[in-house]
Design an enzyme around this catalytic site. Structure first.
Site, PDB file in Angstrom:
ATOM      1  N   LYS A  10       0.826  -1.216   0.000  1.00  0.00           N
ATOM      2  CA  LYS A  10       0.000   0.000   0.000  1.00  0.00           C
ATOM      3  C   LYS A  10       0.861   1.267   0.000  1.00  0.00           C
ATOM      4  CE  LYS A  10      -3.966  -2.204   2.250  1.00  0.00           C
ATOM      5  NZ  LYS A  10      -5.042  -2.019   3.241  1.00  0.00           N
ATOM      6  N   TYR A  50     -12.287  -2.774  -4.097  1.00  0.00           N
ATOM      7  CA  TYR A  50     -12.833  -2.961  -2.747  1.00  0.00           C
ATOM      8  C   TYR A  50     -14.371  -2.942  -2.734  1.00  0.00           C
ATOM      9  CZ  TYR A  50      -8.297  -2.559  -0.344  1.00  0.00           C
ATOM     10  OH  TYR A  50      -7.043  -2.775   0.142  1.00  0.00           O
ATOM     11  N   PHE A  58     -15.978   2.941   6.325  1.00  0.00           N
ATOM     12  CA  PHE A  58     -14.614   3.371   5.981  1.00  0.00           C
ATOM     13  C   PHE A  58     -14.339   3.324   4.477  1.00  0.00           C
ATOM     14  CE2 PHE A  58     -14.440  -1.129   7.323  1.00  0.00           C
ATOM     15  CZ  PHE A  58     -13.895  -1.726   6.188  1.00  0.00           C
ATOM     16  N   ARG A  86      -1.674 -14.503   4.836  1.00  0.00           N
ATOM     17  CA  ARG A  86      -2.453 -13.834   5.890  1.00  0.00           C
ATOM     18  C   ARG A  86      -1.736 -13.929   7.234  1.00  0.00           C
ATOM     19  NH1 ARG A  86      -6.898 -11.546   4.319  1.00  0.00           N
ATOM     20  NH2 ARG A  86      -7.910 -11.436   6.350  1.00  0.00           N
ATOM     21  N   THR A  92      -5.373  -7.067  10.773  1.00  0.00           N
ATOM     22  CA  THR A  92      -5.659  -5.863   9.980  1.00  0.00           C
ATOM     23  C   THR A  92      -5.150  -4.605  10.678  1.00  0.00           C
ATOM     24  OG1 THR A  92      -7.648  -6.959   9.167  1.00  0.00           O
ATOM     25  CG2 THR A  92      -7.523  -4.579   8.832  1.00  0.00           C
ATOM     26  N   ARG A 103       2.550  -6.283   9.015  1.00  0.00           N
ATOM     27  CA  ARG A 103       1.816  -5.112   9.519  1.00  0.00           C
ATOM     28  C   ARG A 103       2.388  -4.612  10.847  1.00  0.00           C
ATOM     29  NH1 ARG A 103      -3.959  -7.510   7.556  1.00  0.00           N
ATOM     30  NH2 ARG A 103      -4.164  -6.311   5.632  1.00  0.00           N
ATOM     31  N   ASN A 113      -2.088   0.187   6.591  1.00  0.00           N
ATOM     32  CA  ASN A 113      -1.616  -1.049   7.229  1.00  0.00           C
ATOM     33  C   ASN A 113      -0.672  -1.861   6.329  1.00  0.00           C
ATOM     34  OD1 ASN A 113      -3.559  -1.979   5.469  1.00  0.00           O
ATOM     35  ND2 ASN A 113      -4.649  -3.240   6.958  1.00  0.00           N
ATOM     36  N   HIS A 116      -2.197  -5.464   1.587  1.00  0.00           N
ATOM     37  CA  HIS A 116      -3.462  -6.180   1.442  1.00  0.00           C
ATOM     38  C   HIS A 116      -3.130  -7.604   1.017  1.00  0.00           C
ATOM     39  CE1 HIS A 116      -7.453  -7.369   0.075  1.00  0.00           C
ATOM     40  NE2 HIS A 116      -6.849  -7.871  -0.985  1.00  0.00           N
ATOM     41  N   GLU A 127      -9.568 -11.225  -7.433  1.00  0.00           N
ATOM     42  CA  GLU A 127      -8.646 -10.091  -7.277  1.00  0.00           C
ATOM     43  C   GLU A 127      -7.498 -10.156  -8.287  1.00  0.00           C
ATOM     44  OE1 GLU A 127      -9.513  -9.367  -2.509  1.00  0.00           O
ATOM     45  OE2 GLU A 127      -7.483  -9.857  -3.149  1.00  0.00           O
TER      46      GLU A 127
HETATM   47  P1  CMP Z   1      -7.384  -4.738   3.515  1.00  0.00           P
HETATM   48  O1  CMP Z   1      -6.849  -6.102   3.794  1.00  0.00           O
HETATM   49  O2  CMP Z   1      -6.782  -3.998   2.376  1.00  0.00           O
HETATM   50  O3  CMP Z   1      -8.962  -4.835   3.260  1.00  0.00           O
HETATM   51  C1  CMP Z   1      -9.842  -3.755   3.520  1.00  0.00           C
HETATM   52  C2  CMP Z   1      -9.161  -2.622   4.213  1.00  0.00           C
HETATM   53  O4  CMP Z   1     -10.002  -1.679   4.825  1.00  0.00           O
HETATM   54  C3  CMP Z   1      -8.314  -3.158   5.329  1.00  0.00           C
HETATM   55  O5  CMP Z   1      -7.205  -3.841   4.813  1.00  0.00           O
HETATM   56  C4  CMP Z   1      -8.007  -1.881   6.106  1.00  0.00           C
HETATM   57  O6  CMP Z   1      -6.825  -1.242   5.679  1.00  0.00           O
HETATM   58  C5  CMP Z   1      -9.177  -0.959   5.756  1.00  0.00           C
HETATM   59  N1  CMP Z   1      -9.938  -0.543   6.928  1.00  0.00           N
HETATM   60  C6  CMP Z   1     -10.066   0.724   7.324  1.00  0.00           C
HETATM   61  N2  CMP Z   1     -10.837   0.786   8.418  1.00  0.00           N
HETATM   62  C7  CMP Z   1     -11.198  -0.477   8.724  1.00  0.00           C
HETATM   63  C8  CMP Z   1     -11.976  -1.072   9.761  1.00  0.00           C
HETATM   64  N3  CMP Z   1     -12.552  -0.339  10.714  1.00  0.00           N
HETATM   65  N4  CMP Z   1     -12.101  -2.432   9.759  1.00  0.00           N
HETATM   66  C9  CMP Z   1     -11.523  -3.190   8.780  1.00  0.00           C
HETATM   67  N5  CMP Z   1     -10.773  -2.668   7.776  1.00  0.00           N
HETATM   68  C10 CMP Z   1     -10.608  -1.335   7.756  1.00  0.00           C
END
Ligand code: CMP
Length: 138
Positions: A10, A50, A58, A86, A92, A103, A113, A116, A127
């Site tokens: 990211k 997304y 969000f 993962r 996350t 992360r 973070n 992805h 994806e």
């Molecule tokens: P990612 O794995 O890219 O998938 C969705 C993304 O939404 C997640 O990582 C986070 O970076 C982002 N995100 C932002 N706010 C939230 C939240 N409250 N809960 C989960 N994901 C969030």
């Protein structure tokens, strides 16, 4: 079972020059990059990627953030690649991510973070095809 998964390094991780370290961590975990592309996502491209999150509060911040700077999109291949990646990424929220995970090492916040990773083999297929043609996978 050999699987493929989609990873995105990211904008925060690209900005802090962590691309090399993150790819080294993928390779160290047995995840072989079979496609790599650096690119800047448009807001519409991030929204399409997304789309499953479009009802989440969000969503706008997430897609604005993901289109705020260059990212690196990769296809990783290896045994149990989805789960291995993962586990390697960690939770996350970087504050909750286990020590030594990508992360925990490179993430700044739940939004910024660092990476992805696809959450299932089924979603990985969707994806991967969002970014790459089959002919681009090495
Ligand atoms: P990612 O794995 O890219 O998938 C969705 C993304 O939404 C997640 O990582 C986070 O970076 C982002 N995100 C932002 N706010 C939230 C939240 N409250 N809960 C989960 N994901 C969030």
């Amino acid at each position: 079972m050999v699987e493929r998964t989609l990873a995105i390094i990211k904008p925060d991780a690209v900005e802090k020059h962590a691309i090399g370290d993150i790819i080294r961590m993928y390779e160290g975990a047995g995840l072989r990059p079979i496609a790599i592309r650096m690119m800047s996502l448009s807001k519409a491209c991030a929204e399409g990627f997304y789309a499953v999150h479009r009802e989440r509060p969000f969503f706008n911040d997430l897609t604005t953030y993901m289109s705020s700077g260059p990212v690196v999109v990769l296809v990783l291949e290896g045994a149990d690649a989805v789960k291995v990646n993962r586990d390697l990424m960690g939770a996350t929220d970087p504050k909750k991510a286990e020590a030594g995970t990508i992360r925990a090492l490179h993430g700044a916040s739940i939004e910024a973070n660092a990476v992805h990773g696809s959450d299932s083999v089924e979603n990985a297929k969707i994806e991967i095809s969002y970014f790459f043609a089959e002919s681009e996978l090495g």
